[in-house]
Design an enzyme around this catalytic site. Structure first.
Site, PDB file in Angstrom:
ATOM      1  N   PHE A 248      -1.355  -9.134 -13.951  1.00  0.00           N
ATOM      2  CA  PHE A 248       0.027  -9.313 -13.488  1.00  0.00           C
ATOM      3  C   PHE A 248       0.410  -8.118 -12.630  1.00  0.00           C
ATOM      4  O   PHE A 248       0.347  -6.971 -13.079  1.00  0.00           O
ATOM      5  CB  PHE A 248       1.016  -9.449 -14.648  1.00  0.00           C
TER       6      PHE A 248
ATOM      7  N   ASP B  36      -2.480   0.040 -11.175  1.00  0.00           N
ATOM      8  CA  ASP B  36      -1.114  -0.429 -11.403  1.00  0.00           C
ATOM      9  C   ASP B  36      -0.669   0.045 -12.785  1.00  0.00           C
ATOM     10  O   ASP B  36      -1.043  -0.534 -13.803  1.00  0.00           O
ATOM     11  CB  ASP B  36      -1.090  -1.964 -11.298  1.00  0.00           C
TER      12      ASP B  36
ATOM     13  N   LYS C 281       9.189   0.551 -14.095  1.00  0.00           N
ATOM     14  CA  LYS C 281       9.614   0.354 -15.489  1.00  0.00           C
ATOM     15  C   LYS C 281      10.150   1.618 -16.179  1.00  0.00           C
ATOM     16  O   LYS C 281      11.249   2.051 -15.884  1.00  0.00           O
ATOM     17  CB  LYS C 281       8.466  -0.266 -16.277  1.00  0.00           C
TER      18      LYS C 281
ATOM     19  N   THR D 138      14.905   0.687   5.143  1.00  0.00           N
ATOM     20  CA  THR D 138      16.238   1.305   5.224  1.00  0.00           C
ATOM     21  C   THR D 138      16.433   2.383   4.166  1.00  0.00           C
ATOM     22  O   THR D 138      16.770   3.517   4.489  1.00  0.00           O
ATOM     23  CB  THR D 138      17.355   0.247   5.079  1.00  0.00           C
TER      24      THR D 138
END
Lengths: 470, 470
Positions: free
Chosen positions: A188, A294, A325, A350
């Site tokens: 995931f 990750d 997280k 931005t």
């Protein structure tokens, strides 16, 4: 902190007042929320004013021991005094009110704020690029990997040719080349389009969305208990590494990065050995592709190391490590200067992150260091694992394949079916414990870093009571 | 507010103390920042503590009139007292410290916080889905469009078949279908992979990144002044609409949504007529595709309407409207219940937005309404446009194709080349005005909503002084 008593004003135990969860007030709140947005996934309406430490309150007066902690994202418990102080600081108020476009107009305190993230960086990483969520962090990392890969081929400081500049505006090669990220089955990595293309945990995350034709390799599937099946599991490592080797050699699209979670979390808390990760690092070096780790869910202390991949002694350090997280902020760490494109404005947007959330990340890091919370989580995790191991012998049908030994409080197990798991989680809420699931039939523990032995005792007692009643 | 004096403690005019911009302190700061992240795009290191209203200060003691306002994202000026009050509220402190996973565990105040966004929603929109940035908002909107498109084909409440559930895990059809978003040449919609596939403004945004093979249509290119070339421009509308019609009929991949900015901003402040947008709406209805209006830069008041597409009297209302920037929060508005997938958890992620930024959005909306700032921006814009029109006659070489009449302060013009534009912007900084560019040779005005006539006078005076010296 006096060990074992980080929050002095926490409830002593959970309280469940309503007959069902969600209770009547929550149900009314869910209905009202459904008028303005999608409220179907809501478990209950929380009362954050009344939540303290490891206890989350809801609007029906229920107070749950929280071992899910906002899908593994609350680092230091509800209404943490150190974080409240940070939230009230002038620096934070300015970051909220005068949100800068950090890439163009950083503030006088921006370098210091970023340093707060770097103070907790994984070993070997000395730069950071900021984003806004785990999916965003991963996609920014993919961009860095693709630019690096093409830069290596072209010459890092070389400009673009006419054909590239023209074709890119039609989304065609060579300006928009076909390039891939290799991820693993059951992984995931987020739910936007590129991160979603790398995600392989459940159909519901991906259905009806166009996806890049990227390859997936197999993540090791071990036999448990690990010490009994050492030889078999070693073979499984070798089998899975051979698949990666093969894909990196022969996939129809060049692979710019290999993306992996140190523990597949959403996908079921699937672990792999240190040897597997070291072998994978070697393969990325052999094939000239980046290793992207990750750490969105595994990072920031919960596994008994600040960063889970530090369990694996990788050398050299991973090229890119993504986070979100528990750091409340998001982004990626890196160290190789060539991962920053030779031309400015290629990795840009931005806001380039949110300084309010970055300030919080710095405060989280300081509080972790000051209270030695990574070491504490390691100890509490060992205590919890041993208690769960005992419970597993008592209820083998409900606590199967216990996982996460020596991985802090990052612990999971399986039940016999998805139905059994869902019922277990629902029933446990009525006992006053908020816990989450993962994969098809597993549950995962994701408490805060201030989860202590006394909370473990309550958790074990509640599970024991529930399973005894089954 | 007393009209013409929103900020009572603003400087009277810009002050430039350093000989160059960036000055020596900024240059040192940029170098230090380069040790921890990519600092190459930095113009100067701002001092937000000393910035007030429309004036941004830097660490060299320079104070600039800011008509760029954090790449069009600062809504109400620096250190706005109403927003400071909001930032100090208990509700904000909780949102910072106890950031919830809003989809699973919203707080007791979440519905009210979301209602704050909806209070400012475009006409016809009654629901919102929250994200974190403009690119994120657009990609979440794409997800909604793709799920809607397949739902319409399959039957909205029908489940998935075995083949879909299986193929999706390999990123293959039918589970991962080939579907497209149609965007326009010179469009900017963000820089992640799907939003980047829809972005067509500059190669630098897209180079070396894989992209979806999505179609682009032509955005009208008008001759100016508009009233002189009415017939030619009408033909241009028809030509461009015919291209859209053709793509929607015959593109090799089905088009689930047509994505458009009410004014192409990053791409050069390109305007199109009300008739063009109405014709586009008709085409989306004719071909059964969604109309997605990207109001990330145009939204929240700057064009003299709260939402720029409200200038076009579209009927029915657009299916999806995305927002970010001046709202400080991000996400999309929608109204059709079928745009929410029949199954829960398909549009979902850990945080589902940031309540801290959503609270701020509500406060921004309230402050806009209380002080009638959309109407004020319309008036100030008219004043500014007329002054610039006069200046354009005086310096036709430097103020060409003035654009944005009756679009509030959302005004732009072109110079003769990119070099001339870059020099103009750089020189203007040394006069104490911070202004931004767009496209190859244009400048864009993007002041806050509290930019007043007195600021216009200073801006005009500074431009006049600079151009007189050329």
């Amino acid at each position: 902190m006096s060990s074992g008593n980080y929050f002095t004003n926490e409830p002593k135990e959970p309280v469940v007042k309503s007959e069902t969860v969600p209770g009547p007030q929550s149900s009314a709140g869910i209905k009202a929320l459904g008028q303005v947005t999608d409220s179907r996934p809501v478990y209950f309406i929380a009362d954050y004013e009344k939540s303290v430490g490891n206890y989350i309150a809801d609007v029906d007066g229920n107070v749950y021991l929280d071992v899910y902690a906002q899908i593994a994202s609350n680092p230091l418990g509800y209404n943490n005094p150190a974080l409240i102080e940070t939230a009230k600081s002038d620096k934070m108020i300015r970051a909220i009110v005068d949100r800068p476009a950090l890439g163009n107009f950083p503030g006088a305190d921006t370098a210091e704020i970023i340093q707060g993230l770097l103070d907790m960086a994984p070993k070997g990483q000395d730069k950071v690029w900021s984003g806004l969520s785990g999916a965003d962090a991963n996609e920014l990392a993919f961009k860095a990997a693709f630019m690096w890969y093409q830069g290596k081929k072209r010459g890092f400081t070389k400009g673009f040719n006419e054909e590239e500049l023209k074709s890119v505006m039609s989304n065609s090669a060579p300006g928009s080349p076909e390039l891939a990220i290799l991820s693993f089955e059951r992984a995931f990595h987020g739910r936007l389009f590129a991160s979603g293309s790398a995600t392989r945990s459940k159909p519901i995350h991906k259905l009806d969305l166009p996806a890049f034709k990227w390859p997936k390799a197999e993540f090791p599937s071990y036999k448990y208990p690990l010490d009994k099946y050492e030889a078999e599991n070693k073979k499984e490592d070798e089998r899975c590494l051979a698949i990666v080797d093969d894909i990196l050699k022969s996939w129809s699209i060049p692979v710019a990065g290999v993306l992996i979670e140190p523990i597949q979390s959403e996908g079921g808390d699937n672990h792999a050995s240190k040897e597997f990760f070291q072998g994978l690092r070697d393969l990325t070096l052999k094939h000239g592709t980046l290793m992207i780790v990750d750490e969105v869910q595994t990072g920031v202390g919960a596994t008994g190391k600040m960063w889970c991949h530090e369990h694996f002694d990788l050398s050299p350090a991973p090229d890119i490590v993504t986070f979100s997280k528990k750091f409340q902020s998001a982004g990626y760490f890196f160290h190789d200067p060539e991962i920053m494109p030779a031309q400015a404005y290629r990795q840009f947007n931005t806001w380039c992150g949110d300084p309010a959330r970055m300030i919080l990340a710095g405060a989280i890091g300081k509080e972790i260091a000051k209270n030695n919370l990574v070491q504490r989580t390691k100890e509490v995790g060992q205590y919890m694992y041993s208690k769960l191991e005992a419970l597993s012998s008592k209820y083998p049908k409900y606590i199967k394949n216990l996982r996460g030994k020596d991985r802090g409080t990052f612990i999971a197990w399986s039940l016999e079916s998805g139905e059994a798991r869902d019922k277990f989680l629902k029933d446990l809420k009525t006992k006053g414990v908020n816990m989450g699931g993962c994969a098809e039939s597993s549950v995962r523990l994701r408490p805060t870093l201030v989860f202590e032995e006394k909370h473990v005792d309550i958790l074990i007692q509640k599970i024991d009571q529930l399973l005894a009643s089954y």
